[in-house]
Structure formats: C-alpha cells, structure tokens
Design a protein around this motif. Structure first.
Motif, PDB file in Angstrom:
ATOM      1  N   LYS A 244       1.628  18.339 -13.460  1.00 31.39           N
ATOM      2  CA  LYS A 244       1.142  16.962 -13.425  1.00 31.39           C
ATOM      3  C   LYS A 244       0.217  16.626 -14.593  1.00 31.39           C
ATOM      4  CE  LYS A 244       2.856  15.982  -9.254  1.00 31.39           C
ATOM      5  NZ  LYS A 244       3.819  14.881  -9.002  1.00 31.39           N
ATOM      6  N   TYR A 315      -1.203  22.086 -15.169  1.00 32.60           N
ATOM      7  CA  TYR A 315      -1.821  22.059 -13.848  1.00 32.60           C
ATOM      8  C   TYR A 315      -0.911  21.299 -12.871  1.00 32.60           C
ATOM      9  CZ  TYR A 315      -5.730  23.069 -16.966  1.00 32.60           C
ATOM     10  OH  TYR A 315      -6.521  23.607 -17.949  1.00 32.60           O
ATOM     11  N   THR A 316      -0.876  21.752 -11.647  1.00 31.49           N
ATOM     12  CA  THR A 316       0.011  21.147 -10.644  1.00 31.49           C
ATOM     13  C   THR A 316      -0.627  19.945  -9.954  1.00 31.49           C
ATOM     14  OG1 THR A 316      -0.785  22.745  -9.009  1.00 31.49           O
ATOM     15  CG2 THR A 316       1.225  23.308 -10.212  1.00 31.49           C
ATOM     16  N   THR A 317      -1.893  19.679 -10.263  1.00 28.18           N
ATOM     17  CA  THR A 317      -2.569  18.502  -9.733  1.00 28.18           C
ATOM     18  C   THR A 317      -3.178  17.727 -10.894  1.00 28.18           C
ATOM     19  OG1 THR A 317      -4.625  19.751  -9.380  1.00 28.18           O
ATOM     20  CG2 THR A 317      -3.098  19.565  -7.513  1.00 28.18           C
TER      21      THR A 317
END
Length: 318
Positions: A244, A315-317
């Motif tokens: 993301k 980053y996944t967030t």
C-alpha cells in the motif's frame, strides 16, 4: 471483426504483420524506427499492448518480449489482438542509456508532440498511432542505475480492471502506486486504458528470475484475456503481497555499503539490513529497519554517499 489500423497499415482478423514507425533521425542520418509486431485472432476480443525498453538500458523486459516473439507464443492468437513493441527507446538501447540525446526521459514526455525532442516524438508516436487501438497495456521495466527491483507489478489502485489483472499476473508483490505526471501510465489512465507496469531486475544486466517471472506473468494475463490458450500454472499456495505504501531507507553515513538482507525478504523494526564502512577501517554504521515491511528493491552500489537510497521498503498498510 473490424480492421486494425496503425498509421496507414491495416490488418484483418487472423492476420499478423510488422509496422515500422519512423520517429526521427540522428545527426549521422541514422533513422530511429519503432517496430510494432501485430498479431490478430479470428474471434472478437480486446487488444493488448505489450512494450518494453521505454528506458533504453532496462533490458530484462526487452528479453521477455523477444522470447514471446522468438518462441512463437503469439503466432496463433485465439481472440482479439496483441501488439508487441520489444524496444521503444532505440537510442537509449544502443547507447546503454536510460535517456535520449538531450537527456530527456521518454516516460516523462507523454503524451508528447511530433515537433518536440526525440523523447517527445517517441511518446507522441505511441500515443497517436498505437494507443487508440488498445484496451490494455503491459509495460516492462527494471530498476534504474544500480538499483535492483524484486519482481513486482505497479498499478493504480482505483483501476479495478488493472487490480484484477495484477492478481492474474501473480507477481511476488503488487504495489498500489500513484500516477506520475507525463508518464505513459498517466496518459493511459486519461484514455481509460488499464495499465500494468512490471518491474524486475537491474538495468544493463539480464536476470534469469526476473525474466522468468515476467514471462510467466504476461502469459497468465494473455490467457485470461483469451488471446492464447496455454496452461502456465500458478501455485495456489502462494499469494502476491499487496503493498500500500513504499519508502526508501537511506544512508546515514558515506562509505562502502554491504547489504546483509536481500530483496523479497520480510523485515522487522530494529533488524540490521546491512552496514556502511569507512574505507580506513575506523568506523562502521549499521543500516537498521525503522518498521516492519518487505524489501522490494535495493541498491547494488558498492560505495554510497550520505543520503543515498539503499533499500526500497514496501508496507502492507498506509
């Protein structure tokens, strides 16, 4: 099916052929020509553009498309049409360079103009003669300079068709990234053409795993769009990691750079990823992860300066 026309050359359903688009001359009177390979099926379907070499020194994509052509994957298209441009920036390719003679970047020159610089004319030729025929774009790149990119797809998160195709491509990482002004992806978005950008490997250096991932991914997508009927196979146990947000971890010291964690690796806050050492053996500074994420690319430079980009972290967030 209607005829597909590029410049003044038309192709009927079931026909294959080559279009050569002249974009300019060098001072030596050498012509710069874009070669577009056209493959048409007999059934109705979308038209996909596959291109590489927008930056002339990014050769992994050029090799992927060369293999598509030389190994005859596209000779018997089942439905729709496929346009393949293995090498867009001819000047950059023959000079091992990202840019064109005046230092301009083709991928910052869209939609371009036929009266502008060579970069602008290349961009305009693609925009004027190719893009009006296209329903999907697959654009192949590698890391610039000495930077290595782990195989990844970049796309616009708001484009649902591109998001679906990204999962079909099935790379290790899918990165939701914003649009860069005057880029091909920005122009394609303005024309409502879903676009995937594949990034893998390092410039001026062939990488087997990058080529394999790119070849497998584009064949997956071509099968999904019913252009071809080839069983490539996807490991259902693996899923792409959706990124993301990204940022670069930069050097806090100048010296000899040694990385100890490779691209593709999941990292954790406080983990040592490498070190920077002064050449006299008096000082060594660790490169430390500031938060949990994934290394999606790294710098292969042996000597770095304070502030240089070292690790590209995803980053996944948000």
């Amino acid at each position: 099916m209607n005829e597909l026309t590029i410049d003044k050359q038309s192709f009927k359903a079931g026909e294959n052929g080559l279009v050569k688009l002249n974009v300019g001359r060098l001072p030596s009177d050498t012509r710069i020509t874009i070669q577009a390979h056209v493959f048409r099926g007999k059934k109705k379907g979308p038209t996909s553009l596959i291109l590489a070499g927008v930056h002339g020194d990014e050769i992994n994509g050029v090799e992927i498309l060369r293999r598509l052509l030389s190994e005859n994957y596209l000779n018997n298209i089942k439905a729709g049409s496929v346009i393949v441009i293995p090498l867009l920036n001819i000047y950059g390719f023959i000079n091992f360079n990202r840019y064109v003679p005046d230092g301009k970047d083709v991928n910052r020159s869209f939609p371009g103009t036929l009266n502008g610089s060579l970069a602008s004319r290349i961009a305009r030729t693609l925009t004027k003669y190719i893009l009006p025929n296209v329903d999907y774009i697959f654009d192949f790149h590698t890391g610039g300079d000495s930077r290595y990119n782990f195989p990844q797809i970049r796309h616009t998160a708001s484009d649902k068709k591109a998001s679906k195709l990204a999962k079909i491509f099935h790379p290790p990482f899918i990165i939701e990234s914003g649009l860069i002004p005057k880029s091909l992806r920005k122009t394609a978005k303005d024309l409502n053409i879903p676009t995937l950008v594949f990034e893998a490997g390092e410039s001026v250096r062939l990488n087997g795993s990058a080529i394999a991932a790119g070849t497998r991914g584009i064949l997956n997508c071509l099968k999904h769009l019913k252009h071809i009927d080839i069983n490539i196979g996807i490991n259902p146990k693996t899923k792409p990691v959706i990124i993301k947000k990204t940022s670069w971890l930069r050097a806090s010291f100048s010296g000899i750079f040694l990385w100890s964690q490779k691209s593709g690796t999941k990292i954790y806050k406080g983990e040592i990823l490498g070190s920077i050492n002064d050449p006299y053996g008096q000082k060594s500074v660790n490169v430390v992860a500031v938060k949990e994420g994934y290394i999606i690319g790294h710098n292969n430079a042996s000597v770095v300066n304070h502030g240089d980009a070292l690790f590209h972290i995803g980053y996944t967030t948000v």
